[in-house]
Design an enzyme around this catalytic site. Structure first.
Site, PDB file in Angstrom:
ATOM      1  CG  HIS A  60      13.271 -20.028  29.605  1.00  0.00           C
ATOM      2  ND1 HIS A  60      12.114 -20.906  29.477  1.00  0.00           N
ATOM      3  CD2 HIS A  60      13.247 -19.559  28.359  1.00  0.00           C
ATOM      4  CE1 HIS A  60      11.597 -21.185  28.174  1.00  0.00           C
ATOM      5  NE2 HIS A  60      12.606 -20.404  27.636  1.00  0.00           N
ATOM      6  CB  CYS A 117      12.541 -21.663  20.898  1.00  0.00           C
ATOM      7  SG  CYS A 117      13.884 -21.380  22.328  1.00  0.00           S
TER       8      CYS A 117
END
Length: 679
Positions: free
Chosen positions: A72, A196
């Site tokens: 991603h 993250c």
């Protein structure tokens, strides 16, 4: 179908589903899925998008375990939030912690400026990937339409074989709040924060994994996700009632102060995804060690940060220093470039110009040069205080900022420079970390962070820098400056070679940043001497940082057959990145073949750094690459050094890759045309 579901129906279409994904190589699989996004108009530039995906992959593996891969990224080449899905019979290696190849691959593509609603949709999808019923249904799906319907929420996934009792799938994709897991009032109560670097996938998968693990353990948990879809802070009453806190993060937790006094488990976000049960057990163990007594009191005003579990002290020290450097670099770049431009316009004598306050002539280039110099010098004045302040902040959070910044300012005042700033930052951070753990009366707690801690810590760090260590460090800095200014011959060349090796060893990592910080720090001691040794150091560091991506770019041109199509495309971008002094442009090559690319980069950077010092080239600008060539002393020789380093990098990587190819066993005919595996 509800309105909510209809809003998400465009995330994936049947055309974006490949149920028979053939490539076993990760890069080839990513290209196949990305081509579907391009064909559907979801991505405008295939190679640019793949470069963004590769950059994300270089940060950390996206294999989640249990046969799931979630490559991603955010990319300016994405037109709308989208998902391409591939199912592979043989599996694709995404470096999952359990070593299992991914048979379900979700390529999440988010626009660089995606709005909160779309990011919430992607976040909720990441949560659903932790549901065995959801992934099981995708493994059993017989058509692309069925996969698209289930992912879009248009069809509830049936329970997969062997997942009896699995939690129900998330009903509403737009639900951003995390429900509290059911448990008795007497059970363990936990809170958690996950985050993250990209804030798209791991943040929400870790949150879901922790929720499921808490449910299995009979505990209550509420999770705050600090991701791209926005953050809904935990209720202070929930935090106050919690027995312990779990931090699963790869970026700094915002507002740690809310969790002061709580037993804390502090780990990386991947541990939250893969070891959620262990983390719940660790939290329970911490509560038990405290005698089982609940710390359900009002949230304390300041936090007592704890180091990540099992992290070595040297790793923590590196993290503290790198945090300070990251906040310092914008001041270095802005101030250094302004000073360099001022010298280019007005000459070195511009340093002695009177203040432009009241003496500015709009039509005089001399006045403009003086203004640039004085603004840049002011920006440079913040360099050491900011470095010191954010080193302290990384250790003890917001409460340590005042002492860190004040200590850095004192370091400048006594002439201790950036070395003194590092010392004052570490001293302030650890001093405040100790102070916020004091067991003080309740009546004093309210004024601790705003009066007591700043007063005592600033006074203590000021005493340390003025009276104890400031003078010795200043003497060391003066000695370092004199040594640099007197460098010549073999000493200068050896320093350039060493700095060059550091710049290329980890290509933007800790050693690279140490070399750059050293050069930027001594740059502030250069004064107005046109050929100061510190200016040569800065020139050597920048040249050495440019050659790894330039060398790899050249190698993809002269020996195309040694590189994959993706690497050849990355080579095109590496020309610009290298010319702009962005060493990270070589990371995609190093990640794919570290044992050949890294030694080649080191060899080229050592060559460039040594030659720059030998030629005596100088540089006042701390960044800019080839674009600040007019500001470089001996520019022709400087270009010669960069060209030599680039050629050496290219020659070594071609030699090493050629040796690998010549010794590789002959592949079976069914695999003809595939690139040989890299180390």
């Amino acid at each position: 179908m509800s309105d909510t579901m209809s809003e998400t129906s465009g995330l994936i279409t049947p055309a974006l589903v490949d149920l028979y994904l053939a490539p076993e190589d990760k890069n080839e699989a990513l290209r196949v899925l990305a081509q579907r996004l391009v064909a559907e108009g979801r991505v405008t530039d295939l190679d640019g998008f793949l470069a963004d995906v590769a950059a994300r992959e270089a940060q950390a593996p996206t294999g989640m375990g249990d046969g799931i891969g979630i490559p991603h990224c955010r990319s300016p080449h994405v037109t709308r939030p989208s998902l391409a899905f591939g199912r592979s019979a043989r599996g694709v290696d995404f470096d999952a912690p359990d070593g299992r190849p991914a048979d379900l691959i979700f390529m999440i593509a988010a626009p660089a400026g995606a709005d909160d609603t779309h990011l919430q949709i992607l976040a909720a999808l990441a949560r659903r990937l932790m549901d065995p019923a959801f992934t099981g249904a995708l493994r059993d799906a017989e058509s692309p339409s069925a996969v698209a319907a289930r992912i879009n929420g248009e069809e509830a996934p049936a329970a997969a074989p062997g997942t009896a009792g699995a939690p129900e799938a998330v009903a509403d994709l737009r639900t951003a709040a995390v429900p509290e897991t059911a448990a008795s009032d007497d059970g363990l109560r936990l809170v958690a924060v996950t985050s993250c670097p990209t804030g798209i996938a791991h943040t929400y998968m870790a949150a879901k994994a922790l929720e499921l693990a808490a449910a299995r353990a009979g505990a209550r948990i509420q999770v705050e996700t600090q991701g791209s879809a926005g953050t809904t802070p935990l209720d202070p009453e929930v935090i106050a009632a919690a027995d312990a806190v779990i931090f699963a993060h790869d970026v700094e937790i915002r507002d740690r102060a809310r969790f002061a006094g709580k037993p804390t488990v502090d780990v990386g976000v991947k541990a939250g995804v893969n070891r959620a049960d262990d983390l719940i057990a660790q939290a329970a163990g911490l509560v038990a060690e405290a005698g089982g007594a609940r710390t359900r009191t009002a949230t304390a005003p300041v936090a007592a940060p704890s180091a990540p579990s099992g992290e070595h002290w040297a790793q923590r020290l590196r993290t503290y220093l790198m945090t300070g450097v990251s906040y310092m670099i914008p001041f270095v770049a802005a101030g250094g470039l302004l000073i360099a431009l001022a010298f280019a316009i007005g000459g070195y004598q511009i340093a002695s110009a009177p203040s432009v306050l009241g003496h500015f002539d709009w039509t005089s280039s001399h006045s403009w040069a003086a203004m640039l110099f004085q603004t840049g010098k002011t920006s440079f004045g913040f360099l050491v205080p900011v470095l010191s302040g954010y080193v302290a902040w990384a250790i003890a959070d917001r409460a340590a900022l005042a002492a860190g910044i004040a200590g850095g300012a004192v370091s400048v005042a006594v002439g201790a420079g950036f070395l003194g700033g590092i010392v004052s930052g570490l001293a302030a951070g650890f001093l405040v970390l100790w102070m916020i753990r004091w067991n003080v009366p309740r009546a004093v707690r309210g004024i601790m962070p705003v009066v007591v801690i700043p007063l005592l810590s600033v006074a203590a760090v000021g005493f340390l820098m003025f009276v104890v260590v400031g003078s010795p460090i200043a003497s060391a800095m003066n000695g370092l400056t004199d040594w640099l200014n007197g460098l010549s011959g073999s000493n200068a060349i050896l320093l350039g070679v060493l700095l060059g090796a550091m710049m290329a060893f980890d290509m933007g990592g800790p050693l690279n940043k140490v070399a750059y910080t050293f050069a930027a720090g001594v740059l502030t001691t250069a004064g107005t001497t046109p050929d100061a040794g510190s200016l040569k150091v800065m020139a050597a560091v920048m040249a050495a940082g440019m050659t790894p991506p330039l060398g790899m770019a050249l190698a993809t041109v002269v020996r195309r057959g040694l590189f994959t199509p993706e690497e050849r495309e990355n080579g095109k971008a590496a020309w610009v990145l290298g010319a702009s002094f962005i060493t990270e442009g070589a990371i995609p090559f190093a990640a794919a073949d570290p044992l050949r690319v890294i030694p080649a980069g080191i060899a080229g950077s050592m060559t460039a750094g040594g030659l720059v010092m030998a030629f005596g080239s100088t540089l006042r600008a701390p960044h800019g690459g080839i674009w600040v060539l007019p500001l470089i002393g001996s520019p022709f020789l400087y270009l010669v050094a960069i060209a030599a380093g680039t050629v050496v990098t290219t020659a070594v990587v071609v030699l090493l890759k050629g040796m690998r190819k010549s010794t590789a066993p002959t592949a079976p005919s069914s695999l003809a045309g595939k690139q040989p595996a890299t180390v």
